[in-house]
Design a protein around this motif. Structure first.
Motif, mmCIF file in Angstrom:
data_model
loop_
_atom_site.group_PDB
_atom_site.id
_atom_site.type_symbol
_atom_site.label_atom_id
_atom_site.label_comp_id
_atom_site.label_asym_id
_atom_site.label_seq_id
_atom_site.Cartn_x
_atom_site.Cartn_y
_atom_site.Cartn_z
ATOM 1 N N UNK A 1 0.834 -1.176 0.000
ATOM 2 C CA UNK A 1 0.000 0.000 0.000
ATOM 3 C C UNK A 1 0.881 1.242 0.000
ATOM 4 N N UNK A 2 0.533 2.187 -0.832
ATOM 5 C CA UNK A 2 1.219 3.470 -0.879
ATOM 6 C C UNK A 2 0.627 4.390 0.191
ATOM 7 N N UNK A 3 1.466 4.950 1.022
ATOM 8 C CA UNK A 3 1.035 5.908 2.031
ATOM 9 C C UNK A 3 1.317 7.300 1.492
ATOM 10 N N UNK A 4 0.266 8.108 1.370
ATOM 11 C CA UNK A 4 0.447 9.453 0.815
ATOM 12 C C UNK A 4 0.455 10.496 1.932
ATOM 13 N N UNK A 5 0.524 11.767 1.535
ATOM 14 C CA UNK A 5 0.592 12.859 2.517
ATOM 15 C C UNK A 5 -0.642 12.909 3.413
ATOM 16 N N UNK A 6 -1.809 12.602 2.864
ATOM 17 C CA UNK A 6 -3.040 12.596 3.671
ATOM 18 C C UNK A 6 -2.958 11.518 4.741
ATOM 19 N N UNK B 1 -2.916 12.094 8.888
ATOM 20 C CA UNK B 1 -3.821 11.379 9.804
ATOM 21 C C UNK B 1 -3.013 10.616 10.847
ATOM 22 N N UNK B 2 -2.004 9.881 10.413
ATOM 23 C CA UNK B 2 -1.180 9.096 11.340
ATOM 24 C C UNK B 2 -0.422 10.004 12.315
ATOM 25 N N UNK B 3 0.092 11.123 11.812
ATOM 26 C CA UNK B 3 0.818 12.061 12.675
ATOM 27 C C UNK B 3 -0.087 12.566 13.793
ATOM 28 N N UNK B 4 -1.301 12.973 13.438
ATOM 29 C CA UNK B 4 -2.253 13.480 14.436
ATOM 30 C C UNK B 4 -2.687 12.369 15.391
ATOM 31 N N UNK B 5 -2.865 11.179 14.871
ATOM 32 C CA UNK B 5 -3.267 10.044 15.696
ATOM 33 C C UNK B 5 -2.169 9.690 16.697
ATOM 34 N N UNK B 6 -0.902 9.738 16.252
ATOM 35 C CA UNK B 6 0.214 9.490 17.166
ATOM 36 C C UNK B 6 0.262 10.536 18.271
ATOM 37 N N UNK C 1 -15.654 11.201 6.652
ATOM 38 C CA UNK C 1 -15.764 9.990 5.825
ATOM 39 C C UNK C 1 -14.403 9.604 5.249
ATOM 40 N N UNK C 2 -13.649 10.591 4.758
ATOM 41 C CA UNK C 2 -12.316 10.320 4.209
ATOM 42 C C UNK C 2 -11.397 9.787 5.298
ATOM 43 N N UNK C 3 -11.443 10.411 6.454
ATOM 44 C CA UNK C 3 -10.605 9.983 7.570
ATOM 45 C C UNK C 3 -10.932 8.538 7.958
ATOM 46 N N UNK C 4 -12.207 8.236 8.050
ATOM 47 C CA UNK C 4 -12.639 6.896 8.412
ATOM 48 C C UNK C 4 -12.170 5.860 7.380
ATOM 49 N N UNK D 1 -8.371 1.601 5.720
ATOM 50 C CA UNK D 1 -7.396 1.135 4.728
ATOM 51 C C UNK D 1 -6.034 0.896 5.393
ATOM 52 N N UNK D 2 -5.608 1.796 6.259
ATOM 53 C CA UNK D 2 -4.338 1.654 6.963
ATOM 54 C C UNK D 2 -4.365 0.447 7.904
ATOM 55 N N UNK D 3 -5.504 0.180 8.496
ATOM 56 C CA UNK D 3 -5.648 -0.974 9.379
ATOM 57 C C UNK D 3 -5.601 -2.275 8.580
ATOM 58 N N UNK D 4 -6.343 -2.329 7.480
ATOM 59 C CA UNK D 4 -6.342 -3.547 6.637
ATOM 60 C C UNK D 4 -4.950 -3.850 6.092
ATOM 61 N N UNK D 5 -4.178 -2.796 5.795
ATOM 62 C CA UNK D 5 -2.829 -2.974 5.255
ATOM 63 C C UNK D 5 -1.812 -3.344 6.337
ATOM 64 N N UNK D 6 -2.235 -3.311 7.600
ATOM 65 C CA UNK D 6 -1.334 -3.670 8.687
ATOM 66 C C UNK D 6 -0.421 -2.527 9.118
ATOM 67 N N UNK D 7 -0.652 -1.339 8.597
ATOM 68 C CA UNK D 7 0.160 -0.184 8.986
ATOM 69 C C UNK D 7 -0.292 0.338 10.340
ATOM 70 N N UNK D 8 -1.575 0.452 10.514
ATOM 71 C CA UNK D 8 -2.158 0.861 11.793
ATOM 72 C C UNK D 8 -2.601 -0.429 12.480
ATOM 73 N N UNK D 9 -1.909 -0.784 13.547
ATOM 74 C CA UNK D 9 -2.150 -2.075 14.179
ATOM 75 C C UNK D 9 -3.054 -2.001 15.390
ATOM 76 N N UNK D 10 -3.625 -0.840 15.648
ATOM 77 C CA UNK D 10 -4.549 -0.724 16.759
ATOM 78 C C UNK D 10 -4.084 0.285 17.776
#
Length: 152
Positions: free
Chosen positions: A1-6, A10-15, A34-37, A42-51
């Protein structure tokens, strides 16, 4: 999965604040709810966001001692790693297990209520683990920095 600036925003703010509500996270990341969700899914399914998980301050629960054990295994047995790791996972006071390349094969981090409790764990649980050739204990004095956040 390609991780883009968006995704990175999201990940930066979540961290920075994993307790943000979805609408707050979306607003801070500059996207719709909706986009954030969709992106989080997508990040969770790809295993990037593990919970997300609770971070427990062990001393507040009476675990005052943390020890790091550096273990060298007897590598003459081809099952040494697998058998050692399977048994080490069963020691409830072991909070982290890491494997390495080099002289040290495994590091076990464990917590204990006090030194007497550590000595009991060490004698009854650690020294009975299979295939240990050498072991070195490092008692932790202080945690200076602990951070899993990435510089996104």
């Amino acid at each position: 999965m390609q991780v883009d600036d968006t995704d990175r925003r999201i990940l930066r703010r979540l961290q920075q604040n994993p307790e943000l509500a979805g609408s707050e996270l979306a607003e801070l990341a500059g996207v719709t709810v909706a986009t954030c969700s969709r992106r989080l899914e997508k990040l969770t399914r790809a295993g990037i966001l593990r919970g997300q998980h609770a971070v427990i301050h062990w001393p507040a629960l009476g675990y005052e001692v943390e020890v790091s054990l550096r273990v060298t295994l007897d590598k003459t047995n081809p099952r040494a790693f697998d058998e050692f790791l399977a048994e080490a996972r069963l020691v409830s006071e072991v909070i982290e297990i890491q494997t390495f390349l080099g002289r040290v094969d495994v590091r076990l981090n464990l917590v204990a209520r006090d030194m007497a409790h550590y000595q009991q764990i060490y004698r009854e649980c650690i020294l009975t683990l299979p295939h240990i050739a050498d072991i070195e204990a490092l008692a932790q004095v202080a945690t200076i920095k602990t951070d899993e956040a990435l510089p996104l």
